[in-house]
Design a protein around this motif. Sequence first.
Motif, PDB file in Angstrom:
ATOM      1  N   GLN A 247      57.115  37.262  63.711  1.00  0.00           N
ATOM      2  CA  GLN A 247      56.126  37.203  62.825  1.00  0.00           C
ATOM      3  C   GLN A 247      55.639  38.536  62.602  1.00  0.00           C
ATOM      4  OE1 GLN A 247      52.958  34.443  63.149  1.00  0.00           O
ATOM      5  NE2 GLN A 247      51.876  35.027  61.138  1.00  0.00           N
ATOM      6  N   GLN A 248      55.415  38.839  61.224  1.00  0.00           N
ATOM      7  CA  GLN A 248      54.692  40.144  60.909  1.00  0.00           C
ATOM      8  C   GLN A 248      53.676  39.994  59.745  1.00  0.00           C
ATOM      9  OE1 GLN A 248      57.927  42.986  59.666  1.00  0.00           O
ATOM     10  NE2 GLN A 248      58.102  43.647  61.824  1.00  0.00           N
ATOM     11  N   VAL A 249      52.679  40.811  60.051  1.00  0.00           N
ATOM     12  CA  VAL A 249      51.571  40.759  58.938  1.00  0.00           C
ATOM     13  C   VAL A 249      51.638  42.158  58.561  1.00  0.00           C
ATOM     14  CG1 VAL A 249      49.177  40.272  58.605  1.00  0.00           C
ATOM     15  CG2 VAL A 249      50.166  38.902  60.127  1.00  0.00           C
ATOM     16  N   MET A 250      51.680  42.619  57.211  1.00  0.00           N
ATOM     17  CA  MET A 250      51.741  43.732  56.549  1.00  0.00           C
ATOM     18  C   MET A 250      50.545  43.921  55.772  1.00  0.00           C
ATOM     19  SD  MET A 250      54.408  45.087  58.228  1.00  0.00           S
ATOM     20  CE  MET A 250      54.683  46.427  57.457  1.00  0.00           C
ATOM     21  N   GLN A 251      49.967  45.287  55.729  1.00  0.00           N
ATOM     22  CA  GLN A 251      48.725  45.633  54.990  1.00  0.00           C
ATOM     23  C   GLN A 251      49.148  46.724  53.908  1.00  0.00           C
ATOM     24  OE1 GLN A 251      45.502  44.650  57.994  1.00  0.00           O
ATOM     25  NE2 GLN A 251      44.695  45.111  55.989  1.00  0.00           N
ATOM     26  N   ILE A 252      48.778  46.647  52.817  1.00  0.00           N
ATOM     27  CA  ILE A 252      48.675  47.776  51.881  1.00  0.00           C
ATOM     28  C   ILE A 252      47.657  48.057  51.178  1.00  0.00           C
ATOM     29  CG2 ILE A 252      51.600  48.082  51.835  1.00  0.00           C
ATOM     30  CD1 ILE A 252      51.375  46.698  48.994  1.00  0.00           C
TER      31      ILE A 252
ATOM     32  N   CYS B  15      47.337  41.838  51.920  1.00  0.00           N
ATOM     33  CA  CYS B  15      47.892  41.430  53.389  1.00  0.00           C
ATOM     34  C   CYS B  15      48.980  40.650  52.954  1.00  0.00           C
ATOM     35  CB  CYS B  15      46.653  41.011  53.953  1.00  0.00           C
ATOM     36  SG  CYS B  15      47.551  40.015  55.677  1.00  0.00           S
ATOM     37  N   ASN B  16      50.090  40.672  53.602  1.00  0.00           N
ATOM     38  CA  ASN B  16      51.285  39.803  53.575  1.00  0.00           C
ATOM     39  C   ASN B  16      52.002  39.386  54.887  1.00  0.00           C
ATOM     40  OD1 ASN B  16      52.039  39.580  50.524  1.00  0.00           O
ATOM     41  ND2 ASN B  16      51.665  41.813  50.724  1.00  0.00           N
ATOM     42  N   SER B  17      52.172  38.085  54.918  1.00  0.00           N
ATOM     43  CA  SER B  17      52.639  37.568  56.289  1.00  0.00           C
ATOM     44  C   SER B  17      54.144  36.935  55.995  1.00  0.00           C
ATOM     45  CB  SER B  17      51.844  36.326  56.790  1.00  0.00           C
ATOM     46  OG  SER B  17      52.592  35.749  57.743  1.00  0.00           O
ATOM     47  N   SER B  18      55.001  37.202  56.926  1.00  0.00           N
ATOM     48  CA  SER B  18      56.362  36.785  56.815  1.00  0.00           C
ATOM     49  C   SER B  18      56.526  35.409  57.004  1.00  0.00           C
ATOM     50  CB  SER B  18      57.156  37.623  57.879  1.00  0.00           C
ATOM     51  OG  SER B  18      56.821  37.279  59.129  1.00  0.00           O
TER      52      SER B  18
ATOM     53  N   ALA C 116      50.645  30.203  48.336  1.00  0.00           N
ATOM     54  CA  ALA C 116      51.869  29.826  49.447  1.00  0.00           C
ATOM     55  C   ALA C 116      51.241  30.021  50.794  1.00  0.00           C
ATOM     56  CB  ALA C 116      53.001  30.684  48.919  1.00  0.00           C
ATOM     57  N   LYS C 117      50.069  30.441  50.742  1.00  0.00           N
ATOM     58  CA  LYS C 117      49.554  30.724  52.294  1.00  0.00           C
ATOM     59  C   LYS C 117      50.422  31.746  53.055  1.00  0.00           C
ATOM     60  CE  LYS C 117      47.209  27.508  54.262  1.00  0.00           C
ATOM     61  NZ  LYS C 117      46.778  26.317  55.071  1.00  0.00           N
ATOM     62  N   LYS C 118      50.719  32.853  52.328  1.00  0.00           N
ATOM     63  CA  LYS C 118      51.563  33.788  53.081  1.00  0.00           C
ATOM     64  C   LYS C 118      51.032  35.182  52.698  1.00  0.00           C
ATOM     65  CE  LYS C 118      55.966  33.716  53.360  1.00  0.00           C
ATOM     66  NZ  LYS C 118      57.501  33.819  53.129  1.00  0.00           N
ATOM     67  N   ASN C 119      49.865  35.272  51.724  1.00  0.00           N
ATOM     68  CA  ASN C 119      49.247  36.542  51.457  1.00  0.00           C
ATOM     69  C   ASN C 119      47.831  36.435  51.116  1.00  0.00           C
ATOM     70  OD1 ASN C 119      49.158  36.098  48.185  1.00  0.00           O
ATOM     71  ND2 ASN C 119      51.312  35.591  48.664  1.00  0.00           N
TER      72      ASN C 119
ATOM     73  N   THR D 268      37.504  50.485  58.549  1.00  0.00           N
ATOM     74  CA  THR D 268      39.204  50.047  58.310  1.00  0.00           C
ATOM     75  C   THR D 268      39.157  48.339  58.204  1.00  0.00           C
ATOM     76  OG1 THR D 268      40.246  51.627  59.670  1.00  0.00           O
ATOM     77  CG2 THR D 268      41.657  49.878  59.422  1.00  0.00           C
ATOM     78  N   TYR D 269      39.793  47.872  57.304  1.00  0.00           N
ATOM     79  CA  TYR D 269      39.619  46.512  57.202  1.00  0.00           C
ATOM     80  C   TYR D 269      41.138  45.816  57.493  1.00  0.00           C
ATOM     81  CZ  TYR D 269      35.635  47.403  54.468  1.00  0.00           C
ATOM     82  OH  TYR D 269      34.426  47.490  54.106  1.00  0.00           O
ATOM     83  N   PHE D 270      40.987  44.754  58.626  1.00  0.00           N
ATOM     84  CA  PHE D 270      42.411  44.246  58.949  1.00  0.00           C
ATOM     85  C   PHE D 270      42.357  42.689  58.515  1.00  0.00           C
ATOM     86  CE2 PHE D 270      43.563  47.284  61.800  1.00  0.00           C
ATOM     87  CZ  PHE D 270      42.415  48.047  62.496  1.00  0.00           C
ATOM     88  N   CYS D 271      43.446  42.202  58.200  1.00  0.00           N
ATOM     89  CA  CYS D 271      43.537  40.827  58.096  1.00  0.00           C
ATOM     90  C   CYS D 271      44.503  40.480  59.398  1.00  0.00           C
ATOM     91  CB  CYS D 271      44.519  40.514  56.773  1.00  0.00           C
ATOM     92  SG  CYS D 271      46.378  41.154  56.861  1.00  0.00           S
TER      93      CYS D 271
END
Lengths: 116, 109
Positions: B2-7, B23-26, B68-71, B86-89
């Motif tokens: 699983q990956q969590v990506m932020q832009i 924030c987007n999750s795989s 969709a509970k992925k972002n 810095t803001y983290f999800c």
Amino acid sequence: EAGVAQSPRYKIIEKRQSVAFWCNPISGHATLYWYQQILGQGPKLLIQFQNNGVVDDSQLPKDRFSAERLKGVDSTLKIQPAKLEDSAVYLCASSLVTSGGKETQYFGPGTRLLVL
Amino acid sequence: GQQVMQIPQYQHVQEGEDFTTYCNSSTTLSNIQWYKQRPGGHPVFLIQLVKSGEVKKQKRLTFQFGEAKKNSSLHITATQTTDVGTYFCAGPGAGKLIFGQGTTLQVKP
């Protein structure tokens, strides 16, 4: 309420030396986490304890890292021997699951490790 | 895994401008959490979203969880210099919390 305590706050060592970090979680928090945060990245879980048992240590480099939480309260994380790439902030966090199933992690101030 | 990506990774804004991080999750998440880390500090929990499409507000901060509970997104209205950090999800995966790499916000006074 006291927060998560960590010591030392800073540590500079040479590669191949050993180092140990200490964490005292918030009183009553059964779950304790050690994270590694490399500059510019998010925290990465190294190990998770539930009371004195290990829940997850899949990302702990076990050839050089070890951690223990003998009495289910405070914990130590050790690196032996240290490598240059171990330079990072080591964060300890603790959490409590509420009756509603919510879990919030509370982080300590971290230990900044520099390996020369 | 699983990956969590932020832009974006970095954002510089003038004080008073708005700011948004995404924030987007795989994988589908049961919940998403947001943390703020001030320079030289440690992550501090901001909020947890659980329901699909949920929107929560904290003063000038608006958090949204995708249908969709992925972002998820965090929007700050009229930034102030105190918003710097810095803001983290973070989302649960395989029994642990997976953090994104964070979005670092700089605010020019």
